[in-house]
Design an enzyme around this catalytic site. Structure first.
Site, short mmCIF file in Angstrom:
data_model
loop_
_atom_site.label_atom_id
_atom_site.label_comp_id
_atom_site.label_asym_id
_atom_site.label_seq_id
_atom_site.Cartn_x
_atom_site.Cartn_y
_atom_site.Cartn_z
N ASP A 67 0.82 -1.22 0.00
CA ASP A 67 0.00 0.00 0.00
C ASP A 67 0.85 1.26 0.00
OD1 ASP A 67 0.97 -0.35 2.57
OD2 ASP A 67 -0.97 -0.71 3.49
N ASN A 136 -6.91 -1.79 14.57
CA ASN A 136 -8.33 -2.09 14.38
C ASN A 136 -8.54 -3.38 13.58
OD1 ASN A 136 -7.50 -1.36 11.86
ND2 ASN A 136 -8.98 0.29 11.56
N HIS A 138 -6.96 -4.13 10.69
CA HIS A 138 -6.80 -4.02 9.23
C HIS A 138 -5.53 -4.74 8.77
CE1 HIS A 138 -4.50 0.10 9.51
NE2 HIS A 138 -3.63 -0.85 9.25
N GLU A 143 -9.51 -1.67 5.52
CA GLU A 143 -10.09 -1.24 6.79
C GLU A 143 -11.37 -2.00 7.09
OE1 GLU A 143 -8.40 0.46 8.68
OE2 GLU A 143 -7.69 2.36 7.91
#
Ligand code: GLP
Length: 250
Positions: A67, A136, A138, A143
């Site tokens: 990414d 979280n 991810h 996400e």
């Protein structure tokens, strides 16, 4: 998913690095999927050391990163392009043109995403994918959402991710809110996955990944369906799962 708990960050880095080095020796033309974030830095340092002492070579290796932020320059010190140069590419014998980090200037993001997927496909797919995990749950920048996205895409970062990333930027308003990320297709089709998680701030995400529902609300949970995935944890990241029966302590 095989889960192994090691004493500390150094041991996690070395255990993961060993798997990467073994692949590079047995398959010098391998395709590596690379991750950014603080977690894999120790792993990259180990690869750099082994490359400098001639144990491994990146001459015939090709790499694809997961990414990149959208909206900051490629040469911004916090871009993932700069991160990879600083921690790996500048110190090993990888030819220019053999490493790939997603990039879009935003003008034709859809085309850039499609091209990135195509270049991975044409290279034959990822032999070994290195992964970290977001606080979280991810992976890459996939996400929490209502569904899994297969393809490389542009995503809006979660509030928690923006908060976590704020430590790298001087001002809150400089923290990117969008990113280009591979989707679950590239990750789940990788022939092997090596995931690393260290530090107490990952303990909840690790627990939810391993013990909750397999759901796009916790993107990493889908890795439990991968046929060849290993997760290396230090004691802190493992502090909510240590008592589970399927855990290997090393
Ligand atoms: C970013 C990256 C992820 C990485 C995560 C965790 O969000 N896109 O690939 O896993 O950070 O980073 P860290 O290792 O710094 O906790």
């Amino acid at each position: 998913m095989i889960v192994k708990i090691l004493d500390d960050y150094e041991k996690v880095s070395e255990a993961a690095a060993l798997i990467v080095k073994a692949l590079m020796i047995s398959k010098p033309q391998c395709i590596l999927g690379l991750a950014t974030g603080s977690t894999p830095i120790g792993l990259y340092q180990s690869l750099v050391r082994s490359c400098k002492n001639g144990e491994i070579s990146f001459r015939d290796v090709r790499t694809f990163n997961l990414d990149e932020y959208v909206g900051i320059d490629m040469d911004h010190p916090e871009s993932y392009h700069c991160f990879m140069e600083k921690h790996l590419f500048d110190h090993v014998d990888i030819p220019k043109g053999s490493f790939h980090v997603p990039w879009t200037d935003g003008d034709n993001a859809e085309r850039d995403c499609e091209r990135y997927d195509r270049s991975i496909f044409e290279a034959g797919g990822i032999d070994l994918q290195i992964l970290g995990i977001g606080g979280n749950g991810h992976i890459a920048f996939n996400e929490p959402a209502d569904f899994f996205t297969e393809e490389t895409h542009i995503t809006t970062l979660d509030e928690r991710t923006i908060r976590d990333n704020a430590r790298f930027f001087d001002r809150m308003e400089d923290v990117p809110v969008k990113a280009m990320t591979v989707g679950m297709g590239v990750i789940m089709h990788a022939r092997r996955i090596v995931m690393l998680a260290t530090g107490a701030n990952k303990a909840d995400a690790v627990y939810r990944m391993l013990c909750g529902e397999i759901t796009p609300r916790v993107p990493a949970s889908v890795l439990r369906l991968h046929p060849d995935a290993v997760l290396f944890l230090d004691r802190e990241a493992a502090n909510r799962i240590e008592k589970l029966p399927f855990i290997h302590k090393m």
